[in-house]
Design a protein around this motif. Sequence first.
Motif, mmCIF file in Angstrom:
data_model
loop_
_atom_site.group_PDB
_atom_site.id
_atom_site.type_symbol
_atom_site.label_atom_id
_atom_site.label_comp_id
_atom_site.label_asym_id
_atom_site.label_seq_id
_atom_site.Cartn_x
_atom_site.Cartn_y
_atom_site.Cartn_z
ATOM 1 N N ARG A 45 0.689 -1.176 0.052
ATOM 2 C CA ARG A 45 -0.150 0.127 -0.135
ATOM 3 C C ARG A 45 0.830 1.308 -0.024
ATOM 4 O O ARG A 45 2.035 1.201 0.511
ATOM 5 N N TYR A 105 0.079 -2.897 -6.242
ATOM 6 C CA TYR A 105 -1.151 -2.898 -5.725
ATOM 7 C C TYR A 105 -2.013 -4.050 -6.502
ATOM 8 O O TYR A 105 -2.729 -4.566 -5.818
ATOM 9 N N GLY A 155 -3.435 -4.835 -2.947
ATOM 10 C CA GLY A 155 -2.992 -3.494 -2.136
ATOM 11 C C GLY A 155 -3.713 -2.128 -2.675
ATOM 12 O O GLY A 155 -4.684 -2.550 -3.432
ATOM 13 N N THR A 186 -4.068 3.629 1.610
ATOM 14 C CA THR A 186 -4.656 4.079 2.874
ATOM 15 C C THR A 186 -4.375 5.377 3.431
ATOM 16 O O THR A 186 -3.130 5.983 3.180
#
Lengths: 262, 841
Positions: free
Chosen positions: A26, A83, A88, A91
């Motif tokens: 992330r 990702y 992922g 965030t």
Amino acid sequence: MENYLKARGRIFDIQRYSIHDGPGIRTIVFLKGCPLRCRWCCNPEGQEWEPVEMLVEGKPKLYGEDITVEELMPRLITDEFYYMRSGGGITLSGGECLAQPDFAPHLLHACKDMGYTTAIETTGYQKWEIIERYLPYLDYVLMDIKHIDSAKHKAFTGVNNELIHENARKFATSGVDLTIRVPVIPTFNNTPEEIRAIAEFAASLPGVEKLHLLPYHRLGQGKYDGLGREYTMRDIEPMTRDYMQSLLAEAKKSGIYCQIGG
Amino acid sequence: MKKFNTADIPRTERIGRLLHHTFEKMPEIEADRAVLLTESYKKTENEPMVKRRALAFAHILENIPIVIRPDELIVGSSTKAPRSCQVYPEFSFEWLESEFDTVATREADPFYISDETKATLHEVFKYWKGKTTSELATAYMAPEAITSVEHNMFTPGNYFYNGVGHFTCKYWDVINLGLEGIKKQVWDELMSIRPYDADYATKHELLESMIISCDAVINYARRYSVLAMDMAKECQDPVRKKELLQIAKNCARVPEHPAEDFYEACQAFWFIQQLLQIESSGHSISPGRFDQYMYPLYEKGIYNGTLTREFAQELLDCIWIKFNDLNKCRDAASAEGFAGYSLFQNLICGGQTREGRDATNDLSFLCIQASMHTLLPAPSFTVRVWNGTPNEFMLKCAELTRTGIGLPAYYNDEIIIQSLMSRGVTLEDARDYNIIGCVEPQVGGKTHGWHDAAFFNMCRPLELVFSNGYDKGVMVGIETGDLSEFTTFEKFFDAYKRQSNFQVAMLVNANNSIDVAHAERCPLPFAAALVDDCIKTGKTMEQGGAHYNFTGPQGFGIANMTDALLAIKELVYEKKKYTLEEFKEAMALNYGKGLTPKAAKASTNAVVSSLIAEGKKVDENVIAGIFKMFLDGVATDEQKAKFDKMREDIDAVPKYGNDIEEVDLFAREVAYVYTKELNKYKNPRGGIFQAGLYPVSANVPLGEQTGATPDGRLANTPIADGVGPRGGYDIYGPTAAANSVAKLDHGIASNGTLYNQKFHPSALAGVEGLQKFVMYIRGFFDQKGMHMQFNVVDRDTLLDAQKHPEKYKTLVVRVAGYSALFTTLSKSLQDDIIARTEQVF
């Protein structure tokens, strides 16, 4: 449709290759400004809404950058290969990402458009009707429950915990994947009784499956020095591994899945 | 439910004992081979060279001492003492004689040598004066190329001093057909040639030499059979006695006959692996796709119940230790470039079949387990990754990475296959590639790749731009003009290209000269019998007999040259903050900094000798004074202040390794300066030159021979590793750095690229950590990166980082959802983290 790509917010950092804050690989976007003042906060440069100057390796650096969703996305897309491979995504952290409702939901929206998973790391301190604006674009919520006792909560974080606990219940039934996190802080909440009480609260929430105990560390200390601020936790030693294990055992009695670390 | 049998197998006690025995003593130099070789050569002076090689090989294998070490199940040792080496005077010897007294005490890869061995070798070497490949190569080289070598523009030392190696032979043919089958192929060819064929003389000699060589190997195996039988007779321990009798039986059968079971296949494999290295002193003789060609007999044994996974594992563990029993003594300079006693015997698992399906099998997992059981640098264990590689396999590989031994290296089929095809390799052959040595892809059993042909230091041509082609007062490059003529950055960059192109041309000359010398003086008939199409063409690999032929010298210094050229572009041409002359002055004075102690000592010696030459009196105090001056730096305080500011400004220019599009695309251009130019050239074996981009470990010693560079790098300090960013200048973490690296054109670097990274163990903690780590590799490979290898940073490294923070500027430590640059933390916090590192797993 409103042009959500033009929404503007304020961030103070971007951290790529984050692997301990939600599923997969992330990128964390740190949003500026937080209503809480946790004594142990490891991102003190993100607490104030106003940009602040902090000394990093002896050199002043300004923290706080105004940016639109459209301008920010290219900086997040760069790691899309990772990702996509890992499930992922992005965030949002802070500061407190719930404190920028005119920006953060739009950023999450743009990330969902790209097919990334979305997560927030939050104190949960915000009016629920505002939080609701985030929900359509949100997959994972990593939310702190710091203490069951409201007075002690206020003493160490600056705010009471009622709203936070209420929001935790609402998140639990909102359809997002909710993980409860506990920063385990000596002198604040690290007795077996306190941890057990938090774990039982978490276990009482419908649909919550995970509890993470995050052991206190002093890694933010240098930042306080760099900001010229006093670090009131300076003399507090991190806990031993054995002690953390004993707290983990205590938390597990609540019946919820528990682990140390994110 | 699972596709593969991956259950862990415990290590047997035998393996622990073998490891202990193998590593008990310091490696030693032994003289037996050199003596026997010389005896044979003296008797065969009127024979054709290829026949002389075969007869010498046979004489050596007939007479060299043989040993079976305690507890061994797989036998065949080239030296009496474990991990020791033989000497190969036919390639070069003068360096060894001159290093007799220092070879045991040198820092990189020391070897013990007894006085008796020194005396024996001293006698032997007398015969070899004027007869070596290195002497012939020097005779063939153009004077300008010799000058370039002397001035360290590039170093072709690998094959200048040693055999070439760097190939994978048809182990599968030996296992499936036996050497008797190979001999039959040779006989059939012999029967088909006619006395009036144009190539009758050379082909006939070679084919006969192949027969002699195969018989020599069969005979050597029989000697082991007899030895095992004799030892069994004496053996009191019934268990060991039975093992020795089995060894005797194996060695009587293989490699002469086809292997009938997995154990025999292992023994046949080992004899070939060992004896190819006795024939020549080549390193990187690579087992290649071991899990593929060994699998049929493994599967058969498991299926019919004659083999257990546990015994197969023990045999693999034994072979893994045997790889470390072979060794090679290089000259001191080369030893630094290939540090770690490594022979680069690259063994690869996974990837695709020739038909393009996934090739992973149960044996692939046992190979990983063998590396976990032995935790040794050899074999160089590597894996192929493609889009269809099972995650189960990747996770097991990641577990091995997590042990911190730096293995396996990961290779990306999705770029390597197309890269090989661009060089004329067929689709099926390309899918069947394996890695040679460090990172070099080739089609095993068909290729003489001449990989690793030279180290090309991409920083040196830039120094020549500043000096108009001169180095230490000697014209080494070409005249590209005075600095004042470079009125635009394009003109400056063009001068760099022209200096580089000239050195590339010199490198080609040096490599081709060495190539011809090997063909003339050291053709290898045994290796030729095991590589296509040498039998058919009647030529050894050295003479161009292989199906695919390449020469692959490797460039390094991309990160430094990218950052250096961009610093000049921005600071000289765009912002006009400094002039080229100011850069020249700063570099000449090493940015006002003192030299490293080693370089200061060398510079002091140079000054002292010139003073003495001028007839001046030099006493201890003068020498100490000069040394101190070099250590402290020769600039004035005013200059020092200016240079400090200059380096700050240089540091502020965007750097390679941070996923900045313009910078990374420029890096691609810089790499093209080397890779595209090299494409133009051909070698004497009918093949082309192809570039690699990697320094092995030579970025350190060759950095010592490189002055300060415009990226702010100080003189004599290391050059950036592989294709990675300069240490300390990639500040956005592993994904950003990997994205930068992926933007280079890896496809054109068909001789391989190398990307090393350091990770903190917490990044691989738990199953989830392994999964994310695997996805990180896949994310890089999706972007057509070629290679990845990892140092998992352990506690010792963190302790070292505390002592030498300058070396670890970007070491990121990640603990429980928070990350920090390790070196920016206070000592006490660092101690906290070091304490935590041990808790990760």
